[in-house]
Design an enzyme around this catalytic site. Structure first.
Site, PDB file in Angstrom:
ATOM      1  N   ASN A 294      -7.838   8.272  -6.205  1.00 14.15           N
ATOM      2  CA  ASN A 294      -8.953   7.329  -6.275  1.00 14.15           C
ATOM      3  C   ASN A 294     -10.024   7.874  -7.212  1.00 14.15           C
ATOM      4  O   ASN A 294     -10.260   9.076  -7.244  1.00 14.15           O
ATOM      5  CB  ASN A 294      -9.540   7.094  -4.884  1.00 14.15           C
ATOM      6  CG  ASN A 294      -8.583   6.343  -3.978  1.00 14.15           C
ATOM      7  OD1 ASN A 294      -7.914   5.417  -4.409  1.00 14.15           O
ATOM      8  ND2 ASN A 294      -8.506   6.764  -2.728  1.00 14.15           N
TER       9      ASN A 294
ATOM     10  N   ASP B 219      -6.437   8.338   0.487  1.00 15.55           N
ATOM     11  CA  ASP B 219      -5.872   7.285   1.343  1.00 15.55           C
ATOM     12  C   ASP B 219      -4.690   7.834   2.134  1.00 15.55           C
ATOM     13  O   ASP B 219      -3.855   8.552   1.576  1.00 15.55           O
ATOM     14  CB  ASP B 219      -5.363   6.116   0.494  1.00 15.55           C
ATOM     15  CG  ASP B 219      -6.437   5.521  -0.400  1.00 15.55           C
ATOM     16  OD1 ASP B 219      -7.586   5.410   0.048  1.00 15.55           O
ATOM     17  OD2 ASP B 219      -6.105   5.155  -1.542  1.00 15.55           O
TER      18      ASP B 219
ATOM     19  N   ASN C  71      -8.667   4.923   4.114  1.00 18.40           N
ATOM     20  CA  ASN C  71      -9.463   5.798   3.255  1.00 18.40           C
ATOM     21  C   ASN C  71     -10.402   6.717   4.037  1.00 18.40           C
ATOM     22  O   ASN C  71     -11.003   6.306   5.032  1.00 18.40           O
ATOM     23  CB  ASN C  71     -10.274   4.907   2.308  1.00 18.40           C
ATOM     24  CG  ASN C  71     -10.960   5.691   1.239  1.00 18.40           C
ATOM     25  OD1 ASN C  71     -12.097   6.104   1.401  1.00 18.40           O
ATOM     26  ND2 ASN C  71     -10.258   5.895   0.133  1.00 18.40           N
TER      27      ASN C  71
ATOM     28  N   SER D 125     -11.947  10.008  -3.148  1.00 17.87           N
ATOM     29  CA  SER D 125     -11.549   9.821  -1.751  1.00 17.87           C
ATOM     30  C   SER D 125     -10.017   9.779  -1.661  1.00 17.87           C
ATOM     31  O   SER D 125      -9.329   9.651  -2.666  1.00 17.87           O
ATOM     32  CB  SER D 125     -12.166   8.540  -1.185  1.00 17.87           C
ATOM     33  OG  SER D 125     -11.666   7.414  -1.883  1.00 17.87           O
TER      34      SER D 125
ATOM     35  N   ASP E 113     -13.154   7.723  -7.010  1.00 18.57           N
ATOM     36  CA  ASP E 113     -14.307   8.344  -6.351  1.00 18.57           C
ATOM     37  C   ASP E 113     -13.928   9.645  -5.635  1.00 18.57           C
ATOM     38  O   ASP E 113     -14.760  10.243  -4.951  1.00 18.57           O
ATOM     39  CB  ASP E 113     -14.957   7.360  -5.365  1.00 18.57           C
ATOM     40  CG  ASP E 113     -14.040   6.982  -4.209  1.00 18.57           C
ATOM     41  OD1 ASP E 113     -12.874   7.427  -4.183  1.00 18.57           O
ATOM     42  OD2 ASP E 113     -14.494   6.229  -3.334  1.00 18.57           O
TER      43      ASP E 113
ATOM     44  N   GLU F 213       0.812  -1.222   0.000  1.00 17.50           N
ATOM     45  CA  GLU F 213       0.000   0.000   0.000  1.00 17.50           C
ATOM     46  C   GLU F 213       0.847   1.274   0.000  1.00 17.50           C
ATOM     47  O   GLU F 213       0.528   2.231  -0.698  1.00 17.50           O
ATOM     48  CB  GLU F 213      -0.937   0.012   1.213  1.00 17.50           C
ATOM     49  CG  GLU F 213      -2.085  -0.996   1.127  1.00 17.50           C
ATOM     50  CD  GLU F 213      -3.153  -0.596   0.116  1.00 17.50           C
ATOM     51  OE1 GLU F 213      -3.196   0.568  -0.311  1.00 17.50           O
ATOM     52  OE2 GLU F 213      -3.950  -1.473  -0.259  1.00 17.50           O
TER      53      GLU F 213
END
Ligand code: NAG
Ligand code: NAG
Length: 147
Positions: free
Chosen positions: A69, A75, A82, A73, A71, A57
């Site tokens: 992302n 991280d 998130n 959002s 959408d 990650e």
């Protein structure tokens, strides 16, 4: 940031990085991630899986931020937690009752607690890196001695 004597040693030996935003970050190696996870409540038998997730990650970078992302959002941190469901941009809040910013320092107590909360609610499949790089894979390269 709370620093124990061990924490200070780890921080001093960690590689300092300049992120895209110019903010200084701390990047841990696999064995440093393993040591941090062990100190923050993960069970030894689960370390290879969680080290795989953290490296997949964030590459071990506690200051990692992903704003790409689809959408919209964002991280945050070692586990790329998130802000859509788990942390809040305005003080404490959402599923883990934490501020997203608090996920960017090198004290991963809150990140770790939140990651286990997410795993309990959604399973490890909540992490794209888990599905792509860890699940059903040979994790021997992540089975490292904590350092
Ligand atoms: C969130 O955490 C704060 C500080 O620990 C606490 O006072 C508050 O009650 C918590 N809120 C929820 C919804 O758990
Ligand atoms: C996993 O990979 C290691 C190193 O490549 C190898 O020694 C080991 O036999 C593998 N384990 C399995 C179950 O395939």
């Amino acid at each position: 940031m709370r620093l124990t004597v061990l924490g200070a040693v780890v921080a001093a030996t960690a590689v300092a990085l300049l992120g895209p935003g110019g903010a200084e970050g701390v990047k841990w190696s696999k064995c440093q991630v393993a040591a941090q996870l062990l100190r923050n409540g993960f069970q030894r038998k689960d370390l290879p899986t969680w080290v795989c997730i953290a490296m997949g990650e964030s590459s071990g970078n506690t200051r990692a931020i992903n704003r790409h992302n689809t959408d919209g959002s964002v991280d945050y941190g070692l586990f790329q937690i998130n802000n859509r469901y788990w942390c809040s941009e305005k003080g404490r809040g959402k599923g883990c009752n934490i501020s997203c910013k608090s996920l960017l320092d090198d004290n991963i107590a809150d990140d770790s607690k939140c990651a286990r909360h997410i795993a309990a609610k959604q399973g490890l499949d909540a992490w794209v890196a888990y599905k792509q790089k860890c699940k059903g894979k040979n994790l021997s390269q992540y089975n490292v001695k904590p350092c």
